[in-house]
Write an enzyme that holds these catalytic residues in place. Structure first.
Site, PDB file in Angstrom:
ATOM      1  N   SER A 149       0.862  -1.182   0.000  1.00 38.22           N
ATOM      2  CA  SER A 149       0.000   0.000   0.000  1.00 38.22           C
ATOM      3  C   SER A 149       0.893   1.225   0.000  1.00 38.22           C
ATOM      4  O   SER A 149       2.119   1.118   0.044  1.00 38.22           O
ATOM      5  CB  SER A 149      -0.874  -0.001   1.249  1.00 38.22           C
ATOM      6  OG  SER A 149      -0.046   0.219   2.377  1.00 38.22           O
ATOM      7  N   LYS A 150       0.263   2.388  -0.025  1.00 40.08           N
ATOM      8  CA  LYS A 150       1.038   3.638  -0.040  1.00 40.08           C
ATOM      9  C   LYS A 150       1.988   3.717   1.150  1.00 40.08           C
ATOM     10  O   LYS A 150       3.078   4.256   1.065  1.00 40.08           O
ATOM     11  CB  LYS A 150       0.096   4.830   0.000  1.00 40.08           C
ATOM     12  CG  LYS A 150      -0.436   5.157  -1.365  1.00 40.08           C
ATOM     13  CD  LYS A 150      -1.072   6.524  -1.375  1.00 40.08           C
ATOM     14  CE  LYS A 150      -1.678   6.779  -2.738  1.00 40.08           C
ATOM     15  NZ  LYS A 150      -2.829   7.628  -2.718  1.00 40.08           N
ATOM     16  N   ARG A 151       1.517   3.176   2.255  1.00 40.22           N
ATOM     17  CA  ARG A 151       2.309   3.173   3.486  1.00 40.22           C
ATOM     18  C   ARG A 151       3.692   2.532   3.268  1.00 40.22           C
ATOM     19  O   ARG A 151       4.670   2.884   3.914  1.00 40.22           O
ATOM     20  CB  ARG A 151       1.511   2.385   4.533  1.00 40.22           C
ATOM     21  CG  ARG A 151       2.083   2.294   5.911  1.00 40.22           C
ATOM     22  CD  ARG A 151       1.005   1.760   6.852  1.00 40.22           C
ATOM     23  NE  ARG A 151       0.477   0.459   6.399  1.00 40.22           N
ATOM     24  CZ  ARG A 151       1.049  -0.700   6.643  1.00 40.22           C
ATOM     25  NH1 ARG A 151       2.168  -0.761   7.333  1.00 40.22           N
ATOM     26  NH2 ARG A 151       0.505  -1.825   6.216  1.00 40.22           N
TER      27      ARG A 151
END
Ligand code: GLU
Length: 464
Positions: A244-246
């Protein structure tokens, strides 16, 4: 003997967002496979979802692929533009008895959905119109065209990565091919386009594996040969969770802006799922030479930004000085007047850098204006006896015939030896006077690179 069939692969993104790391890897694998076999790599923009497709996303995909050096061999095709052909094939399936008109109303489909929800089952169309005569429907009643999927037996795919994958036909319901407004669905369009484009290998994420089962049934109904399917495991974050973006799953443009080289990105992305022995750092030519689907693993790859930094550092180190100089100048126009010094410094700068931004930061000493402003931490080294040493050395350096690394280094070392000084004492003083901070190559190199007048001028400013 007949000619072996030309390999054709494609990347088929939906233009609903930026080109992310997963998409870039899919494009790369398709590109590398085609290149390895001397085939073609095509780009198809799957813009059938009119509401969510945007020109900005199309541009981001094209830009990202271009930056990564993954240009397609032909101009991109647009799925929406092929709608009439998709309708024609749906009608052919209808005429051949492989599809049927379904007149269920939205309420009826909602009721099926509700029943499925209550039974905790996935939504399935119950086949109401599968064997009914369309004349039973009200005249002018809207309808969709559904695929008459086989209800018994199995659909088997020989996936080039996942191996043999078996789907029980009972798990598939009769999917919609044409909506009531006559627009084709993804499942139909993708089959028709892949067939029409002569795609021999469909290489994509394993989130499409079940779709492959459904698509295989459509190919079979049409009497079209199946392409080779190859479904890659998705990319996970370094903690094992879905990327994910994380985890740093950003658009490809963000990696360009962070200062990664396209050749390093190709190298790193290739290693997300594919391997060639223990090779971690390789050129694009080697990738093309070595690439095979047999060497794509089934386990999800982990995205690790530190490893990307490492790979990028290796590629920076191997890149041409002139090329890196041009890239650095493009990032910082203030360095343009110092282009020649920058290129002379590049062998040192690139050795220390992980990203292009490091080259800019480590070259900043070249453009610093006199008098050099000094970091608080370094300022304390410009005091008392250090200033006396700098002053004495300034005179000796001034007398050097030849302003280059060796004589400069020899001169300073001889002085230190005579005075029984350690480098640890004088180096920070030189650094403070010449650079003002800790970001630069070593001070002998800095002296040589700055040139006699600038270097001695900077020292003079500090000794007063
Ligand atoms: N358009 C689909 C996506 O972006 C890919 C379809 C395919 O590769 O078959 O997920």
């Amino acid at each position: 003997m007949s000619e072996p069939k030309k390999i054709v692969t494609r990347f088929a993104p939906s233009p609903t967002g930026f080109l992310h790391i997963g998409g870039a890897r899919t494009a790369l694998f398709n590109w590398a496979f085609a290149r390895h076999h001397g085939g073609s790599f095509l780009l198809r923009i799957e813009d059938t979802d009119r509401a969510r497709s945007t020109q900005a996303a199309i541009d981001a995909i094209l830009d990202g692929m271009h930056w990564l050096g993954l240009d397609a061999d032909e101009p991109p095709s647009f799925q929406h533009a092929q709608a009439a052909r998709h309708v024609e094939v749906a009608e052919q399936l209808l005429a051949d008895g492989h599809a049927y008109k379904c007149f269920c109303t939205a309420e009826e489909v909602e009721a099926m959905r509700e029943t499925a929800r209550l039974a905790n089952q996935p939504l399935r169309y119950d086949g109401t119109w599968r064997d009914r005569n369309p004349s039973e429907a009200a005249p002018e009643a809207p309808f969709v065209i559904r695929f008459k999927a086989p209800q018994t037996g199995e659909t088997i795919i020989q996936d080039a990565i996942q191996g043999e994958v078996t789907f029980a036909n009972a798990q598939f319901d009769d999917l919609i091919l044409l909506r009531s407004d006559g627009s084709p669905t993804y499942m139909l369009s993708v089959v028709v386009d892949d067939y029409d484009m002569g795609v021999t290998h469909v290489i994509r994420g394993d989130d499409h594996l079940t779709n492959a089962g459904r698509q295989a049934q459509i190919y079979t109904a049409l009497n079209w040969p199946l392409p080779v399917f190859a479904h890659m495991s998705l990319i996970h974050g370094s903690d094992g969770a879905k990327l994910s973006k994380r985890h740093g799953a950003l658009g490809v443009d963000a990696y360009r802006d962070m200062g990664y080289l396209p050749e390093a990105m190709r190298n790193y992305l290739a290693r997300l799922g594919w391997s060639h022995g223990d090779e971690e750092v390789f050129s694009t030519a080697q990738l093309v030479d070595w690439f095979s689907l047999d060497a794509v693993g089934k386990a999800p790859a982990r995205f690790d930004i530190e490893k990307l930094d490492y790979v990028n550092a290796q590629h920076l180190n191997q890149a041409e000085d002139a090329d890196l100089t041009a890239q650095t100048l493009a990032l910082d126009a203030d360095l343009v007047p110092f282009a020649a010094q920058l290129e002379a410094a590049m062998p040192l700068l690139k050795e220390r850098a992980s990203r292009l931004g490091d080259l800019v930061a480590d070259a900043a000493f070249l453009k610093a204006k006199r008098p050099i402003s000094v970091d608080e931490k370094l300022a304390k080294h410009l005091q008392d006896d250090n200033l006396a040493h700098l002053s004495a050395l300034q005179t000796q350096l001034e007398a050097l015939q030849n302003w280059s690394l060796e004589p400069i280094e020899a001169c300073i070392k001889a002085y230190m030896e005579a005075k029984e000084l350690k480098m640890g004492k004088l180096a920070p003083a030189f650094r403070a006077a010449l650079v003002g901070n800790s970001q630069s190559p070593g001070i002998f190199d800095v002296l040589a690179l700055l040139g006699r007048d600038e270097a001695l001028g900077r020292i003079k400013d500090k000794i007063g």
